[in-house]
Design an enzyme around this catalytic site. Structure first.
Site, PDB file in Angstrom:
ATOM      1  N   ASN A   7       0.864  -1.159   0.032  1.00 42.64           N
ATOM      2  CA  ASN A   7       0.234  -0.039  -0.173  1.00 42.64           C
ATOM      3  C   ASN A   7       0.906   1.315   0.038  1.00 42.64           C
ATOM      4  O   ASN A   7       1.410   1.583   1.098  1.00 42.64           O
ATOM      5  CB  ASN A   7      -0.874  -0.057   1.225  1.00 42.64           C
ATOM      6  N   ARG A  91      -2.523  -2.268  -3.377  1.00 41.04           N
ATOM      7  CA  ARG A  91      -3.703  -1.473  -3.294  1.00 41.04           C
ATOM      8  C   ARG A  91      -3.596  -0.290  -4.344  1.00 41.04           C
ATOM      9  O   ARG A  91      -2.853   0.542  -4.196  1.00 41.04           O
ATOM     10  CB  ARG A  91      -3.771  -0.894  -1.887  1.00 41.04           C
ATOM     11  N   HIS A 180     -12.770   3.292  -0.089  1.00 38.93           N
ATOM     12  CA  HIS A 180     -12.944   2.414   1.020  1.00 38.93           C
ATOM     13  C   HIS A 180     -13.645   0.755   0.635  1.00 38.93           C
ATOM     14  O   HIS A 180     -13.970   0.003   1.489  1.00 38.93           O
ATOM     15  CB  HIS A 180     -13.478   2.812   2.292  1.00 38.93           C
ATOM     16  N   ASP A 283      -8.363  13.788  16.229  1.00 41.19           N
ATOM     17  CA  ASP A 283      -8.254  12.343  16.968  1.00 41.19           C
ATOM     18  C   ASP A 283      -9.294  12.312  17.905  1.00 41.19           C
ATOM     19  O   ASP A 283      -9.100  13.055  18.974  1.00 41.19           O
ATOM     20  CB  ASP A 283      -6.908  12.161  17.506  1.00 41.19           C
TER      21      ASP A 283
HETATM   22  P1  AMP Z   1      -7.979   4.768  10.985  1.00 40.47           P
HETATM   23  O1  AMP Z   1      -8.070   5.761  10.200  1.00 40.47           O
HETATM   24  O2  AMP Z   1      -8.896   3.643  10.981  1.00 40.47           O
HETATM   25  O3  AMP Z   1      -6.707   4.238  11.646  1.00 40.47           O
HETATM   26  O4  AMP Z   1      -8.724   5.658  12.525  1.00 40.47           O
HETATM   27  C1  AMP Z   1      -8.059   6.674  13.099  1.00 40.47           C
HETATM   28  C2  AMP Z   1      -9.130   7.157  14.161  1.00 40.47           C
HETATM   29  O5  AMP Z   1      -9.555   6.036  14.979  1.00 40.47           O
HETATM   30  C3  AMP Z   1      -8.324   7.929  15.090  1.00 40.47           C
HETATM   31  O6  AMP Z   1      -8.017   9.345  14.612  1.00 40.47           O
HETATM   32  C4  AMP Z   1      -9.025   7.753  16.365  1.00 40.47           C
HETATM   33  O7  AMP Z   1     -10.146   8.872  16.455  1.00 40.47           O
HETATM   34  C5  AMP Z   1      -9.607   6.585  16.297  1.00 40.47           C
HETATM   35  N1  AMP Z   1      -9.089   5.390  17.134  1.00 40.47           N
HETATM   36  C6  AMP Z   1      -7.883   4.768  16.928  1.00 40.47           C
HETATM   37  N2  AMP Z   1      -7.718   3.847  17.787  1.00 40.47           N
HETATM   38  C7  AMP Z   1      -8.389   4.429  18.981  1.00 40.47           C
HETATM   39  C8  AMP Z   1      -8.756   3.860  20.220  1.00 40.47           C
HETATM   40  N3  AMP Z   1      -7.869   2.765  20.676  1.00 40.47           N
HETATM   41  N4  AMP Z   1      -9.614   4.313  21.045  1.00 40.47           N
HETATM   42  C9  AMP Z   1     -10.377   5.235  20.580  1.00 40.47           C
HETATM   43  N5  AMP Z   1     -10.270   5.684  19.045  1.00 40.47           N
HETATM   44  C10 AMP Z   1      -9.159   5.263  18.474  1.00 40.47           C
END
Ligand code: AMP
Length: 398
Positions: A7, A91, A180, A283
């Site tokens: 990726n 990807r 996605h 986040d």
């Molecule tokens: P992704 O793009 O799928 O990696 O998701 C990232 C977002 O998921 C982050 O900005 C967080 O807001 C949320 N996230 C990831 N890990 C956690 C966790 N352990 N607890 C709560 N939120 C999380």
């Protein structure tokens, strides 16, 4: 059979080497800061062994060499030689209208992906560089392209056309594509499997809620609508992306803030969404901490985010004339039970009924509905790499 999943982003390369006989990840890693200073490779292998290799990665070809060296290293490698890599699955972000499924990569495919670069100028060129690097360093093994857009090519015209002059669709292929797709397909299939039902008899809404977020309506196994559009900016409120806005805002902001169109687009892509609304962070972990400290702006941001997700689920229930299941995935969907709780609270009219204790889980597959729920609610950790490896295996075997 071992499949290397690649990726490639503009300055990063994520990879996994998967043994398909056992569906086991032998090693996974990332090359960061390619083309910048301080490049490094981080790899974790099946036995938990972690390694960081600092090195010189002026381009993706060098990065691929570091990946091969790390995988075959005597100290921390997982295979003896490159000959144990049987195929590579790449990807690829945008396949336009050209690709409705995964394909064996050849010169024609590369040309067609180049043509789609207009539609994904940040992503497709990086994907192509990764393909070229593998061709050079791991020659003579089959490579397969797996497209983020492919799963959504089943959307009917009424779902993918914008209310714009039809000429633009014909001339520029200006339409909704969705992204996605690999994740939506994987999660929809797992949803049916977990519920012990045939996906061909089900209407499922998949909520992929990560830093980038999108929702997909999956009717009898095929995507019939999704929230991202021509680009991944449309739809839900995301980490830093605005999602749906009134298009007139672009001119309004340009005038009021004395910005160029590209500057406004930069705001919509990088300074909006959860970050812009909360003025705190993109986040959700930071937002949750702030909510605990009674930060009103953080609470408002969570509310706006969940409300938008719920509205999309409702619109897809309308599009499919009902739903059987709602599945949550990606960083936020897998980890944040408050978001799942708040989204589901809007959906009781459809027959969603949640066991709040079961909902308090992280990164595991779980049906968290009450036993009598008409519409099932599930958490399903996404696994795009395994899906890419499965698609690669399917194409190579064919
Ligand atoms: P992704 O793009 O799928 O990696 O998701 C990232 C977002 O998921 C982050 O900005 C967080 O807001 C949320 N996230 C990831 N890990 C956690 C966790 N352990 N607890 C709560 N939120 C999380």
């Amino acid at each position: 059979m071992n499949i290397l999943v690649m990726n490639c982003g503009s300055s990063s390369l994520k990879y996994q080497l998967i043994n398909m006989d056992k569906e086991e990840v032998l090693a996974k890693g990332i090359c960061e800061r390619i083309g910048i200073d301080d490049s490094r490779l981080k790899q974790t292998s099946l036995d938990g062994n972690k390694v960081i290799v600092n090195g010189d990665m002026p381009d993706h070809t060098h990065a691929v060499q570091y990946v091969i060296d790390a995988l075959t290293s005597k100290e921390h490698g997982v295979i003896n030689s490159m000959s144990e890599i049987n195929a590579v699955g790449h990807r690829i972000v945008h396949g336009g209208e050209e690709f409705s499924g995964s394909v064996l990569i050849n010169d024609d495919v590369i040309e067609a992906v180049k043509k789609c670069s207009d539609l994904a100028p940040l992503h497709n060129p990086a994907n192509l560089i990764g393909i070229a690097a593998c061709e050079k360093l791991i020659p003579n093994i089959p490579m397969v392209g797996v497209f983020d857009t492919a799963f959504h090519q089943t959307m009917p015209k009424k779902a993918y056309l914008y209310g714009l002059p039809y000429d633009y669709y014909e001339k520029h292929k200006l339409r909704r594509y969705g992204f996605h797709g690999t994740s939506h397909k994987y999660v929809a299939n797992r949803t049916a499997e977990m519920l012990g039902r045939d996906i061909k008899d089900m209407k499922i809404v998949v909520c992929h809620l990560g830093n980038g977020a999108s929702i997909c309506a999956v009717d009898r196994g095929v995507s019939v609508d999704t929230s991202m559009g021509l680009t991944p900016l449309e739809g839900l409120i995301m980490g830093t992306r605005s999602g749906d806005v009134d298009p007139a805002i672009i001119q309004f902001l340009a005038n009021k803030e004395n910005m160029s169109i590209s500057e406004v687009m930069d705001v919509l892509n990088k300074k909006s969404g959860v970050l812009g609304l909360s003025n705190l962070s993109s986040d959700f972990r930071d937002l949750e901490n702030a909510v605990d400290e009674e930060n009103e702006q953080a609470k408002l941001t969570m509310d706006v985010f969940c409300y938008r997700v719920a509205k999309y689920v409702g619109s897809y229930a309308a599009a499919m004339n009902g739903i059987d299941a709602v599945a949550f995935t990606a960083g936020l969907g897998e980890n944040n039970h408050h978001v799942r709780r708040d989204v589901c609270s809007y959906l009781t009219y459809l027959g969603v009924s949640v066991d709040q204790e079961k909902n308090k889980c992280r990164e595991i597959e779980r049906d968290f509905s009450n036993p009598d729920a008409k519409v099932k609610s599930l958490v399903i950790p996404t696994d795009e790499e395994l899906m890419i490896a499965k698609e690669t295996l399917k194409i190579v075997r064919a």
